[in-house]
Motif scaffolding. Structure first.
Motif, mmCIF file in Angstrom:
data_model
loop_
_atom_site.group_PDB
_atom_site.id
_atom_site.type_symbol
_atom_site.label_atom_id
_atom_site.label_comp_id
_atom_site.label_asym_id
_atom_site.label_seq_id
_atom_site.Cartn_x
_atom_site.Cartn_y
_atom_site.Cartn_z
ATOM 1 N N LYS A 161 3.579 1.656 -1.476
ATOM 2 C CA LYS A 161 4.091 1.863 -2.840
ATOM 3 C C LYS A 161 2.971 1.985 -3.870
ATOM 4 C CE LYS A 161 7.601 -0.127 -4.562
ATOM 5 N NZ LYS A 161 8.539 -1.123 -5.121
ATOM 6 N N GLU A 162 1.732 2.014 -3.365
ATOM 7 C CA GLU A 162 0.560 2.107 -4.242
ATOM 8 C C GLU A 162 0.493 0.917 -5.216
ATOM 9 O OE1 GLU A 162 0.684 5.880 -6.144
ATOM 10 O OE2 GLU A 162 0.388 7.015 -4.294
ATOM 11 N N ILE A 163 0.765 -0.251 -4.651
ATOM 12 C CA ILE A 163 0.725 -1.491 -5.430
ATOM 13 C C ILE A 163 -0.452 -2.328 -4.933
ATOM 14 C CG2 ILE A 163 1.935 -3.676 -5.909
ATOM 15 C CD1 ILE A 163 4.556 -2.114 -5.654
ATOM 16 N N PRO B 216 5.299 1.733 -8.641
ATOM 17 C CA PRO B 216 4.024 2.226 -8.095
ATOM 18 C C PRO B 216 2.911 2.160 -9.143
ATOM 19 C CG PRO B 216 5.815 3.657 -7.415
ATOM 20 C CD PRO B 216 6.403 2.682 -8.381
ATOM 21 N N GLY B 217 1.723 1.743 -8.693
ATOM 22 C CA GLY B 217 0.597 1.592 -9.603
ATOM 23 C C GLY B 217 0.477 0.191 -10.171
ATOM 24 N N GLY B 218 1.448 -0.670 -9.895
ATOM 25 C CA GLY B 218 1.422 -2.029 -10.419
ATOM 26 C C GLY B 218 0.579 -2.959 -9.552
ATOM 27 N N ARG B 219 0.611 -4.256 -9.903
ATOM 28 C CA ARG B 219 -0.199 -5.243 -9.193
ATOM 29 C C ARG B 219 0.636 -6.499 -8.890
ATOM 30 N NH1 ARG B 219 -3.020 -7.286 -12.614
ATOM 31 N NH2 ARG B 219 -2.475 -6.036 -14.456
ATOM 32 N N GLU C 65 0.835 -1.214 0.000
ATOM 33 C CA GLU C 65 0.000 0.000 0.000
ATOM 34 C C GLU C 65 0.861 1.251 0.000
ATOM 35 O OE1 GLU C 65 -3.594 1.962 2.709
ATOM 36 O OE2 GLU C 65 -2.852 -0.066 3.126
#
Length: 450
Positions: free
Chosen positions: A321-323, A360-363, A319
């Motif tokens: 790292k916005e993943i 960041p923004g990945g999954r 979270e």
């Protein structure tokens, strides 16, 4: 006994002549009687000579068969008399002794060949002019030859390698053993250790040589890995220690008076200390996994529970790292043949790697499914990916694709090696598929209990 046989023969011939002469004398007078006696004696001698000649031919025939290797040939002594009966008996005894000696030789040869064939090292023996006389099974496999086809040929004809031939020649000339290590086959990286020793007769005269050939490729690779491992461990320990030493010296030189600077330095020292601690723990874990066979609990581990704990543990890191971190685990998934502790360690290393190498923004997704008699566990990410040339080596100890990035993220370079050893010790396996710039998928296969 010989004089006795001749006496019987003479008596028989004389008796036959006298008997015939006596009969004629009574009927016709003394002169016809004399002629009749001489003629009868001659006929009797001829009959006896023919009889002995036939018997002698039989004995000679038997002797020839024995000389040709037929140790079962026999002349029946009861069929002869006198010297021929004794000769037939002697021939039978000789054949019997020779057969026993030959049987012992064959047994000894087979025993020696069995011992040679049980050796893992290749063995070739040559005579004093370098002609092959013995080849064991390991040498046949190593050089692709057959003993029957190469015996009697020169060693250079059999193994076309001038270095090997030079070693054999030196041993035959000097009588001293030679040890060398060389590559015997062009185009192959294998290394072979040659030990060529002289065969001496009466302790002095060299009558041949024995060539021992051992494939030491695996040994050299292990030595190289050990050297690289020691170098990597030294480097990994030296880097944080150097950093810690530098900051401590700076603090001692007066920086400790500056609260803000000293706090920042102490935080760096703490981070480097934690990195050292993690490295040492991973080294101990890897050493422990490599040195023993693990005992697997009969009840196994619940994959759903283990994955849920990993998501809970590493969720904040993803979270931050916005993943996106997701799990896809069937509710009826059977337990796997692994303790919960080791399954947790496998998942921590794989998921932590996936988060660290995803932008960041990945999954990142953890999925599992039944595949035959195993559970297929996948950790997928949309990260930076792994180049094709590096994919086969990512499970090696201390292997890093981007060393600077790995150290900055706190990695030890041992996580994937630990994953591989845990899975293999539990009868499982792991592989990776990756496309640079698109992401990676690490796939684990873990068998069911029982």
């Amino acid at each position: 006994m010989a004089s006795g046989g001749r006496g019987v023969t003479a008596a028989f011939s004389l008796g036959t002549g006298l008997g015939a002469g006596l009969v004629v004398y009574l009927l016709l007078g003394w002169w016809p009687a004399l002629l009749a006696g001489v003629l009868a004696s001659a006929l009797a001698c001829q009959w006896l000579a023919e009889r002995y000649r036939t018997a002698l031919q039989q004995v000679v025939q038997v002797a020839g068969e024995i000389a040709a290797g037929n140790m079962e040939a026999r002349a029946n002594p009861a069929s002869f008399s006198g010297e021929l009966a004794a000769l037939a008996t002697a021939l039978g005894e000789i054949a019997q002794r020779q057969r026993a000696a030959l049987r012992d030789l064959v047994r000894e040869r087979d025993t020696v060949q069995a011992i040679l064939n049980s050796m893992s090292e290749g063995l070739v023996a040559v005579d004093q002019v370098s002609r092959v006389i013995v080849v064991n099974a390991a040498a046949e496999d190593m050089f692709g030859i057959a003993q029957e086809a190469v015996c009697g040929r020169y060693i250079l004809e059999v193994v076309r390698h001038t270095g090997l031939d030079a070693c054999v020649t030196k041993v035959l000339e000097t009588g001293e053993a030679v040890a060398e290590e060389m590559a015997l086959f062009p185009g192959q990286p294998n290394s072979y250790r040659l030990q060529v020793s002289p065969i001496k007769q009466d302790g002095e005269r060299v009558v041949g040589a024995v060539i021992m050939v051992q494939d030491v490729t695996a040994l050299r690779q292990l030595e190289k890995m050990r050297t690289e491992f020691v170098a990597n461990v030294s480097h990994e320990l030296r880097t944080p220690l150097t950093s810690i030493k530098g900051f401590v010296e700076t603090l001692l030189d007066g920086a400790v008076e500056n609260v803000e600077v000293s706090r920042r330095f102490l935080e760096i020292i703490l981070a480097e200390t934690e990195r050292l601690q993690k490295l040492i723990e991973d080294l101990f874990t890897l050493s422990w996994l490599e040195s023993r066979r693990l005992e697997v609990p009969e009840e196994g581990a619940d994959v759903g529970v283990a994955v849920g704990r990993i998501v809970e543990l590493l969720g904040p890191q993803a979270e931050a790292k916005e993943i996106g971190l997701a799990m896809e685990i069937p509710p009826d998934l059977p337990p796997v043949r692994m303790s919960p502790q080791f399954l947790h360690q496998v998942l921590v290393n794989l998921v932590d790697n996936a988060i660290n190498y995803t932008l960041p923004g990945g999954r990142v997704k953890i999925a599992a499914a039944v595949c035959g008699h195993e559970v297929k566990l996948e950790v997928q990410d949309t990260g930076i990916g792994i180049p094709p040339e590096d994919q086969a080596r990512v499970f090696e100890r201390f292997y890093r694709i981007d060393k600077a990035r790995s150290r900055a993220l706190g990695g030890t370079g041992l996580g994937l090696a630990i994953v591989k050893h845990i899975l293999e010790n539990h009868g499982g396996r792991v592989s990776v598929a990756s496309v640079p710039g698109e992401g990676s998928t690490f796939t684990c296969f873990i068998p069911f209990p029982g």
